[in-house]
Structures are given as C-alpha cells and as structure tokens.
Design an enzyme around this catalytic site. Structure first.
Site, PDB file in Angstrom:
ATOM      1  N   HIS A  73       0.835  -1.211   0.000  1.00 28.65           N
ATOM      2  CA  HIS A  73       0.000   0.000   0.000  1.00 28.65           C
ATOM      3  C   HIS A  73       0.869   1.261   0.000  1.00 28.65           C
ATOM      4  CE1 HIS A  73      -3.918  -2.044   0.918  1.00 28.65           C
ATOM      5  NE2 HIS A  73      -3.113  -2.951   1.414  1.00 28.65           N
ATOM      6  N   ASN A 146     -10.182  -2.877   2.553  1.00 30.66           N
ATOM      7  CA  ASN A 146      -9.877  -2.952   1.124  1.00 30.66           C
ATOM      8  C   ASN A 146     -11.166  -2.815   0.324  1.00 30.66           C
ATOM      9  OD1 ASN A 146      -7.108  -3.340   1.343  1.00 30.66           O
ATOM     10  ND2 ASN A 146      -7.214  -5.553   1.177  1.00 30.66           N
ATOM     11  N   HIS A 337      -3.830   0.811  11.984  1.00 27.94           N
ATOM     12  CA  HIS A 337      -3.569  -0.480  12.607  1.00 27.94           C
ATOM     13  C   HIS A 337      -4.908  -1.124  12.986  1.00 27.94           C
ATOM     14  CE1 HIS A 337      -2.102  -3.644  14.971  1.00 27.94           C
ATOM     15  NE2 HIS A 337      -1.857  -3.029  16.099  1.00 27.94           N
TER      16      HIS A 337
HETATM   17  C1  HEM Z   1      -2.024 -11.034   7.440  1.00 29.83           C
HETATM   18  C2  HEM Z   1      -2.471 -10.219   6.535  1.00 29.83           C
HETATM   19  C3  HEM Z   1      -1.950  -8.832   6.378  1.00 29.83           C
HETATM   20  C4  HEM Z   1      -0.784  -8.297   6.776  1.00 29.83           C
HETATM   21  C5  HEM Z   1       0.341  -8.985   7.484  1.00 29.83           C
HETATM   22  C6  HEM Z   1      -0.784  -6.919   6.384  1.00 29.83           C
HETATM   23  C7  HEM Z   1       0.254  -6.042   6.568  1.00 29.83           C
HETATM   24  C8  HEM Z   1       0.267  -4.738   6.190  1.00 29.83           C
HETATM   25  C9  HEM Z   1       1.370  -3.851   6.338  1.00 29.83           C
HETATM   26  C10 HEM Z   1       2.722  -4.230   6.930  1.00 29.83           C
HETATM   27  C11 HEM Z   1       0.993  -2.647   5.886  1.00 29.83           C
HETATM   28  C12 HEM Z   1       1.828  -1.376   5.852  1.00 29.83           C
HETATM   29  C13 HEM Z   1       1.397  -0.505   6.985  1.00 29.83           C
HETATM   30  C14 HEM Z   1       2.191   0.737   7.141  1.00 29.83           C
HETATM   31  O1  HEM Z   1       3.311   0.834   6.643  1.00 29.83           O
HETATM   32  O2  HEM Z   1       1.677   1.654   7.796  1.00 29.83           O
HETATM   33  C15 HEM Z   1      -0.342  -2.768   5.447  1.00 29.83           C
HETATM   34  C16 HEM Z   1      -1.079  -1.743   4.942  1.00 29.83           C
HETATM   35  C17 HEM Z   1      -2.409  -1.867   4.661  1.00 29.83           C
HETATM   36  N1  HEM Z   1      -3.179  -2.994   4.738  1.00 29.83           N
HETATM   37 FE1  HEM Z   1      -2.602  -4.797   5.298  1.00 29.83          FE
HETATM   38  N2  HEM Z   1      -1.965  -6.624   5.780  1.00 29.83           N
HETATM   39  C18 HEM Z   1      -2.703  -7.775   5.764  1.00 29.83           C
HETATM   40  C19 HEM Z   1      -3.961  -7.931   5.287  1.00 29.83           C
HETATM   41  C20 HEM Z   1      -4.763  -6.894   4.949  1.00 29.83           C
HETATM   42  C21 HEM Z   1      -6.174  -6.991   4.729  1.00 29.83           C
HETATM   43  C22 HEM Z   1      -7.013  -8.264   4.823  1.00 29.83           C
HETATM   44  C23 HEM Z   1      -6.598  -5.744   4.456  1.00 29.83           C
HETATM   45  C24 HEM Z   1      -7.978  -5.278   4.176  1.00 29.83           C
HETATM   46  C25 HEM Z   1      -8.993  -5.557   4.913  1.00 29.83           C
HETATM   47  C26 HEM Z   1      -5.471  -4.849   4.504  1.00 29.83           C
HETATM   48  C27 HEM Z   1      -5.519  -3.506   4.295  1.00 29.83           C
HETATM   49  C28 HEM Z   1      -4.444  -2.674   4.369  1.00 29.83           C
HETATM   50  C29 HEM Z   1      -4.512  -1.278   4.049  1.00 29.83           C
HETATM   51  C30 HEM Z   1      -5.731  -0.501   3.595  1.00 29.83           C
HETATM   52  C31 HEM Z   1      -3.232  -0.777   4.230  1.00 29.83           C
HETATM   53  C32 HEM Z   1      -2.778   0.654   3.975  1.00 29.83           C
HETATM   54  C33 HEM Z   1      -2.972   1.495   5.188  1.00 29.83           C
HETATM   55  C34 HEM Z   1      -2.590   2.908   4.879  1.00 29.83           C
HETATM   56  O3  HEM Z   1      -3.238   3.519   4.029  1.00 29.83           O
HETATM   57  O4  HEM Z   1      -1.621   3.394   5.480  1.00 29.83           O
HETATM   58  N3  HEM Z   1      -4.372  -5.588   4.817  1.00 29.83           N
HETATM   59  N4  HEM Z   1      -0.779  -4.051   5.625  1.00 29.83           N
END
Ligand code: HEM
Length: 705
Positions: A73, A146, A337
């Site tokens: 992202h 998402n 988070h």
């Molecule tokens: C085990 C599964 C997942 C892991 C380990 C994971 C991990 C991460 C990580 C490490 C980031 C970066 C966060 C940052 O740098 O601030 C991120 C961002 C993000 N994740 Fe996940 N994610 C997972 C599943 C999902 C799922 C299922 C969704 C949706 C429901 C999702 C939605 C997002 C979104 C929207 C962001 C961006 C947040 C922003 O705009 O700063 N992720 N994710």
C-alpha cells in the site's frame, strides 16, 4: 452533550501548522539567512568552506528527506472528513462513536493501491486500500479496509509469501505494480486458497473509476460487544453513495500513461469543488449461536458473507470534505492499525486478523523511525494520552515528574487504570481450549465454492472482462506449464471459464468437466446492480469556431443542474467563437485532453465547427474511443454528421428529416432540426447515469453460460 465535533481533529492539527507567507527565511535554528543561492567560498571560484552551516543544513536535510515507503500500500492518497451514526447502535455495540446521531466524529481516510511503489500509476489492476481513522472520544479506532470483501490467504503467516510473489521479480525488479508475471502465478497455482480472490482481482473491481465509487470492506471478522457483554460476529463495509463503477482495461492502461495520478486527482478535485464523497458504514452481524450455520467458516477471510444471507445494516454516513495541507505530514505519516479498537469492538480468532494485529505496528516502528509515531500530529488521538512510556526516537511530549511506572506510590498511583464503567477496555472473555498445532481447520478448505458463486453472480459483460483480464495476466506468464496448470485449476471453478481462458493463452482446454456444482449467486456483488447517477460525472464538449452557442449553453445549464461537470475541448486553448459571434473559453486542447478522462462526450451543432472537426483526426478519435469504451456519446444537429463519419456502427442516428425527435440507442443520443435541447439533454443524462453501455458489445463477445 459532547464537546467533540467534526472540527476537533482539524483544530488539533492547526496548532502544528505553519504558513510561511510574509516571512523571512531562517535556518532550522531560527537564524535569519542573508543569502541562500551560493555556498560560502574562499573566493568566487574558490573551495566551499566547512563552516557554511546553512549549506550543510540544507544538504543534510535534503539527503535525509525520504522515509521507507510502506511495504505494501505504498501509493496512497488521503482526505479528512467526518462520520455520523444514523441511530444509537447500543443494542449491538457500546462503541461511543456509534451512539449519538448528533455527534460528528472526525475521520482521516487513506486510499491506496497495494503492490506498486509510491510513484506507480493509480489505475493499475490491483486491490485498493480504504483505511479510515476515526478520532473518537474513546481514542482512535482504525477500520483498515480494502475494496474487495475477501483476501488472498487464510493465515497471516502466508502474507510475506503472497506479497513477495506479487511484487516485482527479485532478479530484475520487473514488472511494476502488476500481478502479470511468473512468480505471482507460480505462487497462485501452488496455493489454491487464492482462487476466490483471483476472481475478484480479475474483475472490474480491480480498476475503479474513482476512489469515490468503491466499496470498502473490513474483510476480517470482528466482534461487536454491547454494554451487557453480549457479543456478535461482525463484518464492516463502506457503501459509496455514487455506486460502484470501474474503468475498462484499455482505458486504465492509457490513463496510467496520460495521468498516473488519475484517482488521486479525481478525489482532490472532487473535494475542492464541493462534490464531497459520501460512504455509508454498514455492518453484517452473525449471532454467536449461528457461528456454524453457514456453508463456509465465518472466520475464513477468503470467504464473504453474501448479503442475501446476512443483510447489511447501514449504521451511519461518512463525508470526506477536506483535502490535506501537506501530503507527507498527513498522508505519508499516517499509521493505521487494525488493532486500534475502542470498547465495543473486539477481535476474533480469524487467523489472518491475528497476523495483521502483529504486523502493522511492527512495520511502522521502522517506517516512522521509532516508537513515538503516535505523537505525529496526524496520528494523535483527540483524547488525552497518558502512558508510562517515555523516551525513544523523536519524543515530543515533555512528561513531568520522576515516575514512569505502575504501580507507584510516589505519584499516588497515577495514571490509574480505568474500570470498565470508566471506559477501560476489557477484552471479550471468549473461552479458548485447544492443543498447540500448526494446522489449518478443515472448514477453511473449500477453495472453489465461493469462486463459483462469484462467477455465477457476474453479468455477461463482467464475465467477458474477467476472461480478458486472465488473457492479459496469464498471457504475460512465460512458463507454459504454469499456464496449463492454471487453466486446470480454474476448471475447478467453472468449465466454461477455464475453456475461455485456455483459448486466449495457447494452452489446452481442460479434459475434465469443470465446476463445483454451486448454482447460487449473489446479485449484490454484481456492479450491474449498483447505484446509477450522473452526479459528478465529467463530460467533454468538442467544438471549434462556428459552434452553436445556444446549444452548448442549454447543455451546460442542464448538466450543471444535474451535478455533471463540463469541459470544452478544441484544437487550441483560448477562446473559440460561436456562429452568433459570442465566445467561449476552451479548457483543454487535444494534447492535454483525452476521452479516457471523461465519462461522456457531446458534439454540438454549428456548420463551420463540425466541418472543422471533421478534418480533425483527434476529434474523431475522441468520439471513436469513447464509443469503444462503452461511454455515452451525444450529438445535436450538425454534430450528428461527425457520428456518421465515425466508427459508431450498428446504431440508429437521428436522420436529416426528423422533426426534432431525440433518438436514443445503445447510449448514443442524437437529435436533428432542434433548437430546444431539453428532452435531448435529459436523455443524455440518463445515458451518463448508466456509465457504460455494454449492449454495444457483440453477442459473440459475451459469456453467458
Ligand atoms: C495477514 C495479513 C496482512 C498483513 C500482514 C498486512 C500487513 C500490512 C502492512 C505491513 C501494511 C503497511 C502498513 C504501514 O506501513 O503503515 C499494510 C497496509 C495496509 N493494509 Fe494490510 N496486511 C494484511 C492484510 C490486509 C487486509 C485483509 C486488508 C484489508 C482488509 C489490509 C488492508 C491494508 C490497508 C488498507 C493498508 C494501507 C494502510 C494505509 O493507508 O496506510 N491488509 N498491511
């Protein structure tokens, strides 16, 4: 009555803002600078001196201006707004921000793509992130969602694998922001739990027309807990007031080159002109006693809860009404988070959610340089923060006193833990009992049933797009064995789907009969059934000198009333003159405009104007391309001549002898011999609301079975 309102976060941010108008340049130490264009040298052509603190400060700051981009992202765009609940939700959750309809809770939203780097294009085929931070009176609540209701994998431990596979390949860092390469599909064919998500990823959902026209899904199963301690399983959803709409793939690819910032510009512009995007927050609830009543496991993030089985209750509305002041300070530094919850919202054993609960804070420690990132203005709650945590990189708060531990007597035990009645968070007391085991539940193992359900739910044009997407993605996979294995894998979903995929990528159709036998569908997930409105759409008017002023003026007035935005396109920018002598300002020339930036095209009459347009290949291309992309096109009077020379085929156009009658066919609206364009404009607005006219696609191109 609460003192918090939709301005509360902005008021807090205001204290950190600086406006440098009418000021003198200083160093970071506040010293006024007398000259900033030349370094301090020993003689005009001599060596630069070490003592030049201004030179050193400027360069060292610059040298350190990048922070790591998000590991996923990375490319995102944010906006401020507020959330307001429709009615108290106390029966289901004690969350404070879901109780009082008169309270506007401030929010910050960041939309994103997943795979591409920070500088990649907006319109790539990808999942979109939709993360919302609610600055509530009980602390920050983050709904990190998402635009698709399910996920690739069951278990957080597979997240690094799926991301490694989909990111650019290790040896050459190709391709950027795309799944269309061998490592992703190699991983996929070896990990069939991805099958359902791939169906969504190949669908139109992966190329949204606008962030304003996407749903948002929390994906994971959470809990709502009410004041009596009764819990229910929940999934949370955002529903856009403008409906769910998409680009077509050819258009998405062209926009990626012509305006890589297309989606962010769209949001920025919409907020600037007052078209504030609105989303309703919905909840699906399953009673604890019904946990095992479904043919899927409700803790499995690769499954959605069909709305027809578990209705969505709309709880409130979010309005995004303010752009950021500084992209880096706000959008880049915001840290979401899924573990940021408030009383009344709790977790479940969803193993993907458990992985997420670890991952976000861990990555942010590195991305934002230490444990104090909650003090960055955009991340601060509007409630008081009173912890015993001190020190660490970039600590900003000056905590008074010598005590930083609990329990203590030297400060009378403060800060004290709060009881549940005082708002202290108490975890839901779920009973757990099990053996330590590295295994997946059998109830997660149906990889194909909902993939078939998804396929069954798609309209014929949506199916066509999915197959075309497979042809693109798998056509870019070099390893033919992988291609063949993928066809055989998708045969588990649907036989015709697999045959159609095989046809486009040079491998054999499957030998076995396909499908899962699932015949159910979920109409709610087809974009064919979404909200349709012309509001906030963009129309290009193409004209040249000699245009009919009154025609354009009537159309502009009617379009504006309906909330549609107009731009006048011509060969040259500057004014063009109407046949009656009046003039209009051209907004864009053929070089800066393109049909792919608009939802519809209108060609007004005026003999001289249309005769000139007939000599402009660019005008003709504009119309042909819009028609090919199934958009609404309209022409009045002499403007219809342009359509007659175009590639608009198989559509009846207004004939010369018609007496001012509007002709509408397949999203093409024409009229001749008319001065009053009222009915014509209304027909055009109706066509624009439809967004696309797939009926133009030849029957043979549809997949109906
Ligand atoms: C085990 C599964 C997942 C892991 C380990 C994971 C991990 C991460 C990580 C490490 C980031 C970066 C966060 C940052 O740098 O601030 C991120 C961002 C993000 N994740 Fe996940 N994610 C997972 C599943 C999902 C799922 C299922 C969704 C949706 C429901 C999702 C939605 C997002 C979104 C929207 C962001 C961006 C947040 C922003 O705009 O700063 N992720 N994710």
């Amino acid at each position: 009555m609460s003192e918090m309102n939709d301005q509360s976060k902005l008021d807090q941010l205001e204290k950190f803002k600086v406006d440098h108008s009418n000021s003198k340049l200083t160093t970071a130490q506040g010293l006024r600078v007398s000259q900033t264009d030349d370094s301090l040298k020993a003689g005009q052509r001599g060596p630069t001196l070490m003592e030049d603190f201004h030179f050193r400060e400027k360069l060292t700051h610059f040298d350190n201006e990048r922070i790591p981009e998000r590991v996923v992202h990375a490319r995102g765009f944010g906006a401020h707004g507020y959330f307001q609940v429709y009615e108290p939700m106390g029966e289901f959750t004690k969350a404070g921000f879901l109780q009082n309809p008169s309270v506007k809770t401030p929010v910050f939203v960041r939309f994103s793509t997943v795979v591409g780097s920070k500088g990649s294009a907006d319109t790539v085929r990808d999942v979109r992130g939709f993360a919302t931070k609610f600055y509530t009176e009980e602390g920050n609540y983050d709904l990190v969602a998402n635009n698709m209701p399910i996920f690739f994998i069951h278990d957080g431990i597979k997240f690094p694998d799926v991301v490694h596979a989909i990111k650019p390949e290790q040896h050459n860092e190709i391709p950027q922001a795309s799944a269309a390469h061998d490592t992703f599909w190699d991983f996929m064919v070896n990990t069939p739990e991805l099958t359902h998500m791939i169906m969504w990823l190949m669908s139109d959902r992966a190329i949204p027309r606008s962030f304003r026209m996407m749903e948002g899904f929390g994906v994971n199963t959470f809990r709502f807990v009410n004041a009596q301690g009764k819990a229910r399983f929940v999934k949370l959803h955002w529903k856009p007031k403008l409906g769910v709409h998409s680009l077509v793939w050819d258009e998405a690819q062209k926009i990626a080159g012509k305006d890589p910032d297309y989606n962010r510009r769209d949001l920025w512009d919409a907020i600037n002109v007052g078209d504030f995007p609105e989303f309703e927050l919905g909840v699906q609830m399953i009673e604890e006693e019904q946990e095992f009543d479904f043919d899927f496991d409700i803790l499995d993030a690769t499954k959605f809860w069909p709305e027809e089985q578990v209705p969505v209750k709309l709880m409130g509305k979010m309005v995004l009404n303010r752009n950021v002041d500084n992209h880096f300070a706000e959008t880049e530094q915001v840290a979401f988070h899924p573990g940021n919850v408030v009383p009344g919202i709790d977790f479940t054993n969803d193993p993907l959610l458990q992985g997420r609960l670890f991952s976000y804070i861990d990555t942010q420690l590195m991305r934002l340089g230490g444990p104090n990132f909650h003090e960055i203005p955009i991340n601060r709650p509007i409630t008081a923060v009173r912890t015993n945590m001190r020190e660490g990189m970039h600590r900003m708060t000056v905590d008074k006193g010598r005590v930083s531990y609990s329990p203590n007597s030297l400060r009378g035990g403060d800060p004290q833990p709060a009881t549940e009645a005082e708002g202290g968070y108490v975890h839901y007391m779920e009973k757990v009992d099990g053996r330590k085991i590295r295994q997946r539940s059998d109830s997660f193992m149906d990889f194909f049933g909902q993939a078939t359900l998804f396929w069954n739910s798609m309209s014929p044009p949506e199916r066509r797009h999915i197959i075309d997407a497979f042809h693109f993605e798998l056509g870019n996979v070099l390893d033919m064995t992988t291609r063949q294995r993928l066809v055989d894998l998708f045969n588990n979903v649907d036989g015709e789907l697999a045959r159609e995929i095989a046809l486009g990528i040079g491998v054999n159709p499957p030998h076995e009969p396909g499908g899962t036998g699932v015949t159910a569908s979920s109409p709610a997930i087809s974009q064919a059934n979404t909200i349709k409105t012309p509001a906030t759409r963009k129309v290009a008017i193409i004209a040249d000198n000699g245009f009919n002023y009154f025609e354009i003026q009537q159309m502009i007035d009617r379009m504006k009333q309906a909330g549609v935005h107009i731009e006048l396109i011509s060969k040259y920018q500057g004014p063009i003159h109407a046949a009656c002598g009046r003039q209009m300002q051209v907004n864009r020339n053929y070089q800066t405009a393109s049909s792919v930036f608009f939802d519809a095209v209108y060609i007004p009459g005026g003999r001289a104007s249309v005769d000139t347009l007939l000599t402009h290949g660019d005008a003709m291309h504009f119309v042909n391309e819009a028609f090919k992309h199934a958009k609404s096109v309209a022409a009045s009077n002499e403007g219809v001549d342009l359509f007659e020379q175009s590639e608009i085929l198989g559509v009846r156009l207004a004939p010369f002898d018609s007496s001012g009658q509007v002709i509408y066919e397949k999203g093409v609206v024409t009229i001749r011999n008319a001065t009053d364009l009222g009915a014509f404009a209304d027909e055009f607005l109706g066509a624009i609301a439809e967004h696309r006219h797939w009926i133009r696609l030849a029957e043979k191109d549809m997949v109906t079975a």
